[in-house]
Write a protein that holds these residues in place. Structure first.
Motif, PDB file in Angstrom:
ATOM      1  N   GLY A 177       0.817  -1.217   0.000  1.00 54.80           N
ATOM      2  CA  GLY A 177       0.000   0.000   0.000  1.00 54.80           C
ATOM      3  C   GLY A 177       0.848   1.264   0.000  1.00 54.80           C
ATOM      4  N   LEU A 178       1.916   1.263   0.802  1.00 58.45           N
ATOM      5  CA  LEU A 178       2.807   2.428   0.828  1.00 58.45           C
ATOM      6  C   LEU A 178       3.485   2.634  -0.525  1.00 58.45           C
ATOM      7  CD1 LEU A 178       4.491   1.993   4.335  1.00 58.45           C
ATOM      8  CD2 LEU A 178       2.817   3.729   3.666  1.00 58.45           C
ATOM      9  N   THR A 179       3.907   1.542  -1.158  1.00 59.65           N
ATOM     10  CA  THR A 179       4.543   1.652  -2.475  1.00 59.65           C
ATOM     11  C   THR A 179       3.578   2.238  -3.500  1.00 59.65           C
ATOM     12  OG1 THR A 179       5.929  -0.276  -1.960  1.00 59.65           O
ATOM     13  CG2 THR A 179       5.720   0.357  -4.279  1.00 59.65           C
ATOM     14  N   ILE A 180       2.329   1.766  -3.471  1.00 54.10           N
ATOM     15  CA  ILE A 180       1.314   2.296  -4.405  1.00 54.10           C
ATOM     16  C   ILE A 180       1.065   3.777  -4.146  1.00 54.10           C
ATOM     17  CG2 ILE A 180      -1.120   2.123  -5.069  1.00 54.10           C
ATOM     18  CD1 ILE A 180      -0.929  -0.871  -4.535  1.00 54.10           C
ATOM     19  N   HIS A 181       0.998   4.167  -2.850  1.00 60.29           N
ATOM     20  CA  HIS A 181       0.772   5.569  -2.504  1.00 60.29           C
ATOM     21  C   HIS A 181       1.900   6.450  -3.033  1.00 60.29           C
ATOM     22  CE1 HIS A 181      -0.539   9.044  -0.227  1.00 60.29           C
ATOM     23  NE2 HIS A 181       0.665   9.119   0.350  1.00 60.29           N
ATOM     24  N   GLU A 182       3.155   6.018  -2.842  1.00 61.30           N
ATOM     25  CA  GLU A 182       4.289   6.799  -3.340  1.00 61.30           C
ATOM     26  C   GLU A 182       4.270   6.900  -4.855  1.00 61.30           C
ATOM     27  OE1 GLU A 182       7.658   4.820  -1.779  1.00 61.30           O
ATOM     28  OE2 GLU A 182       7.356   5.507   0.291  1.00 61.30           O
ATOM     29  N   GLU A 183       3.895   5.817  -5.524  1.00 57.81           N
ATOM     30  CA  GLU A 183       3.829   5.834  -6.983  1.00 57.81           C
ATOM     31  C   GLU A 183       2.744   6.795  -7.471  1.00 57.81           C
ATOM     32  OE1 GLU A 183       5.041   4.848 -10.786  1.00 57.81           O
ATOM     33  OE2 GLU A 183       5.962   4.327  -8.848  1.00 57.81           O
ATOM     34  N   LEU A 184       1.613   6.820  -6.774  1.00 56.75           N
ATOM     35  CA  LEU A 184       0.535   7.743  -7.150  1.00 56.75           C
ATOM     36  C   LEU A 184       0.960   9.195  -6.969  1.00 56.75           C
ATOM     37  CD1 LEU A 184      -2.586   5.910  -5.667  1.00 56.75           C
ATOM     38  CD2 LEU A 184      -1.999   6.177  -8.081  1.00 56.75           C
ATOM     39  N   LEU A 185       1.685   9.482  -5.872  1.00 56.62           N
ATOM     40  CA  LEU A 185       2.167  10.843  -5.659  1.00 56.62           C
ATOM     41  C   LEU A 185       3.127  11.268  -6.769  1.00 56.62           C
ATOM     42  CD1 LEU A 185       2.790  10.851  -1.783  1.00 56.62           C
ATOM     43  CD2 LEU A 185       0.913  11.940  -3.039  1.00 56.62           C
ATOM     44  N   ALA A 186       4.015  10.318  -7.164  1.00 59.04           N
ATOM     45  CA  ALA A 186       4.960  10.639  -8.241  1.00 59.04           C
ATOM     46  C   ALA A 186       4.222  10.894  -9.561  1.00 59.04           C
ATOM     47  CB  ALA A 186       5.970   9.497  -8.407  1.00 59.04           C
ATOM     48  N   GLN A 187       3.199  10.058  -9.851  1.00 58.96           N
ATOM     49  CA  GLN A 187       2.423  10.247 -11.078  1.00 58.96           C
ATOM     50  C   GLN A 187       1.658  11.574 -11.051  1.00 58.96           C
ATOM     51  OE1 GLN A 187       2.440   8.376 -13.763  1.00 58.96           O
ATOM     52  NE2 GLN A 187       3.828   6.821 -12.937  1.00 58.96           N
ATOM     53  N   GLU A 188       1.142  11.916  -9.874  1.00 59.80           N
ATOM     54  CA  GLU A 188       0.409  13.194  -9.740  1.00 59.80           C
ATOM     55  C   GLU A 188       1.331  14.377  -9.997  1.00 59.80           C
ATOM     56  OE1 GLU A 188      -2.403  15.545  -6.479  1.00 59.80           O
ATOM     57  OE2 GLU A 188      -1.417  13.647  -5.958  1.00 59.80           O
ATOM     58  N   LYS A 189       2.576  14.308  -9.489  1.00 58.27           N
ATOM     59  CA  LYS A 189       3.533  15.391  -9.712  1.00 58.27           C
ATOM     60  C   LYS A 189       3.870  15.526 -11.206  1.00 58.27           C
ATOM     61  CE  LYS A 189       7.974  17.138  -8.052  1.00 58.27           C
ATOM     62  NZ  LYS A 189       8.495  17.446  -9.388  1.00 58.27           N
ATOM     63  N   ILE A 190       4.045  14.375 -11.884  1.00 55.05           N
ATOM     64  CA  ILE A 190       4.344  14.412 -13.316  1.00 55.05           C
ATOM     65  C   ILE A 190       3.196  15.047 -14.097  1.00 55.05           C
ATOM     66  CG2 ILE A 190       4.710  12.952 -15.335  1.00 55.05           C
ATOM     67  CD1 ILE A 190       6.213  11.000 -13.498  1.00 55.05           C
ATOM     68  N   ILE A 191       1.972  14.676 -13.719  1.00 59.92           N
ATOM     69  CA  ILE A 191       0.799  15.234 -14.408  1.00 59.92           C
ATOM     70  C   ILE A 191       0.700  16.745 -14.180  1.00 59.92           C
ATOM     71  CG2 ILE A 191      -1.727  15.228 -14.451  1.00 59.92           C
ATOM     72  CD1 ILE A 191      -1.587  12.221 -13.868  1.00 59.92           C
ATOM     73  N   ASP A 192       0.985  17.181 -12.939  1.00 56.10           N
ATOM     74  CA  ASP A 192       0.951  18.615 -12.648  1.00 56.10           C
ATOM     75  C   ASP A 192       2.003  19.361 -13.476  1.00 56.10           C
ATOM     76  OD1 ASP A 192      -1.096  18.245 -10.868  1.00 56.10           O
ATOM     77  OD2 ASP A 192       0.216  18.139  -9.103  1.00 56.10           O
ATOM     78  N   ASP A 193       3.217  18.805 -13.540  1.00 55.45           N
ATOM     79  CA  ASP A 193       4.274  19.457 -14.330  1.00 55.45           C
ATOM     80  C   ASP A 193       3.882  19.528 -15.808  1.00 55.45           C
ATOM     81  OD1 ASP A 193       5.729  19.702 -12.035  1.00 55.45           O
ATOM     82  OD2 ASP A 193       6.979  17.922 -12.385  1.00 55.45           O
ATOM     83  N   LEU A 194       3.304  18.451 -16.329  1.00 50.19           N
ATOM     84  CA  LEU A 194       2.887  18.435 -17.727  1.00 50.19           C
ATOM     85  C   LEU A 194       1.788  19.467 -17.985  1.00 50.19           C
ATOM     86  CD1 LEU A 194       3.071  17.111 -20.504  1.00 50.19           C
ATOM     87  CD2 LEU A 194       1.404  15.408 -19.743  1.00 50.19           C
ATOM     88  N   GLY A 195       0.867  19.602 -17.024  1.00 50.78           N
ATOM     89  CA  GLY A 195      -0.196  20.601 -17.166  1.00 50.78           C
ATOM     90  C   GLY A 195       0.360  22.013 -17.212  1.00 50.78           C
ATOM     91  N   MET A 196       1.356  22.273 -16.351  1.00 51.82           N
ATOM     92  CA  MET A 196       1.962  23.598 -16.333  1.00 51.82           C
ATOM     93  C   MET A 196       2.680  23.891 -17.655  1.00 51.82           C
ATOM     94  SD  MET A 196       3.449  23.708 -12.427  1.00 51.82           S
ATOM     95  CE  MET A 196       4.193  25.304 -12.688  1.00 51.82           C
ATOM     96  N   GLU A 197       3.385  22.888 -18.185  1.00 56.32           N
ATOM     97  CA  GLU A 197       4.075  23.089 -19.460  1.00 56.32           C
ATOM     98  C   GLU A 197       3.089  23.326 -20.598  1.00 56.32           C
ATOM     99  OE1 GLU A 197       6.597  19.788 -20.123  1.00 56.32           O
ATOM    100  OE2 GLU A 197       7.986  20.269 -18.482  1.00 56.32           O
ATOM    101  N   MET A 198       1.976  22.609 -20.587  1.00 56.27           N
ATOM    102  CA  MET A 198       0.962  22.811 -21.619  1.00 56.27           C
ATOM    103  C   MET A 198       0.351  24.213 -21.537  1.00 56.27           C
ATOM    104  SD  MET A 198      -0.978  19.119 -21.737  1.00 56.27           S
ATOM    105  CE  MET A 198      -2.110  19.710 -22.987  1.00 56.27           C
ATOM    106  N   ASP A 199       0.111  24.690 -20.305  1.00 63.25           N
ATOM    107  CA  ASP A 199      -0.416  26.049 -20.134  1.00 63.25           C
ATOM    108  C   ASP A 199       0.576  27.072 -20.664  1.00 63.25           C
ATOM    109  OD1 ASP A 199      -2.701  25.022 -18.999  1.00 63.25           O
ATOM    110  OD2 ASP A 199      -1.995  25.274 -16.934  1.00 63.25           O
ATOM    111  N   SER A 200       1.862  26.888 -20.351  1.00 66.71           N
ATOM    112  CA  SER A 200       2.883  27.819 -20.805  1.00 66.71           C
ATOM    113  C   SER A 200       2.991  27.817 -22.326  1.00 66.71           C
ATOM    114  CB  SER A 200       4.228  27.455 -20.179  1.00 66.71           C
ATOM    115  OG  SER A 200       5.251  28.299 -20.655  1.00 66.71           O
ATOM    116  N   THR A 201       2.961  26.610 -22.917  1.00 63.72           N
ATOM    117  CA  THR A 201       3.047  26.511 -24.382  1.00 63.72           C
ATOM    118  C   THR A 201       1.831  27.140 -25.048  1.00 63.72           C
ATOM    119  OG1 THR A 201       4.296  24.451 -24.140  1.00 63.72           O
ATOM    120  CG2 THR A 201       3.309  24.901 -26.293  1.00 63.72           C
TER     121      THR A 201
END
Length: 245
Positions: A177-201
């Protein structure tokens, strides 16, 4: 565990019933001395019965030897093991005496008759001893209490082992469960960064489109035509440089 649940006592009762039937047949064999045919039939039956019971007692001895390697695992102690060994030894003597008496009975001589009489007395003594043990309720109560105590200890040990296994399983599930939680947090951060780059572009693209629109508007129709021609010439030059040189 109690005698009703312990495999040893179940097999013991079955063997004891076989021994009782064997002794009953042995008494018939003694009384059938006047009928040679009947005595021969009973002789074969007794020898076969002795061999069958001896095999069962041997298997029971093997089971006792296995339990003696780790008595605590089977919920018994050395006293109980010694009690079981004594019973198998007594059973083996009973069956052995019957077998010897039957074999000796085939020899018609005085020494053989004396030997048979001695074995008969030994069988009666062992049988009376077995019946005396059965008629002692206090001994049976003590055995029952000891067996119940052993059974409770065995159950507690089994429950402890099951709880240990359950605890280990819970720890493994928690780690997953902890491993899945950490993986979800990492995926959420990647999605947020991608969203910011798309907004900037998107903002930059809007800015460029506005600049182009302003340039086209200032240039007018003639300027737009000149720009289109310029782009066509530039495209032709690039095409020649890339594919024809």
């Amino acid at each position: 565990m109690s005698s009703a649940q312990d495999p040893f006592y179940i097999v013991k009762e079955e063997i004891q019933e076989s021994i009782d039937k064997l002794l009953s047949t042995f008494h018939q064999w003694e009384r059938a001395s006047s009928d040679p045919e009947d005595q021969m039939h009973l002789t074969k039956k007794l020898v076969a019965g002795c061999e069958s019971i001896e095999w069962q007692v041997d298997e029971l001895d093997k089971a006792i030897a296995v339990a003696a390697r780790d008595p605590s695992w089977y919920g018994i102690d050395e006293v109980e093991l010694e009690k079981r060994r004594r019973w198998t030894s007594t059973a083996r003597v009973q069956v052995g005496n019957v077998k010897k008496a039957v074999v000796a009975g085939k020899e018609v001589n005085t020494n053989g008759t004396t030997s048979v009489n001695g074995m008969r007395r030994e069988l009666i003594r062992l049988q009376n001893s077995h019946q005396k043990d059965k008629s002692n309720p206090y001994a049976q109560d003590d055995d029952f209490i000891q067996s119940e105590s052993d059974r409770q200890l065995l159950l507690i040990k089994q429950q402890d082992e099951e709880l240990d296994e359950l605890s280990a399983s819970v720890e493994r599930i928690g780690g997953v469960g902890l491993t899945i939680h950490e993986e979800l947090l990492a995926q959420e951060k990647i999605i947020d960064d991608l969203g910011m780059e798309m907004d900037s572009t998107s903002n930059r693209l809007d800015f460029v489109q506005k600049k182009v629109a302003m340039v086209m508007k200032k240039a007018g129709a003639k300027g737009q035509i000149m720009m289109i021609l310029f782009l066509i010439v530039l495209f032709i030059i690039l095409f020649v440089l890339v594919f024809l040189t």
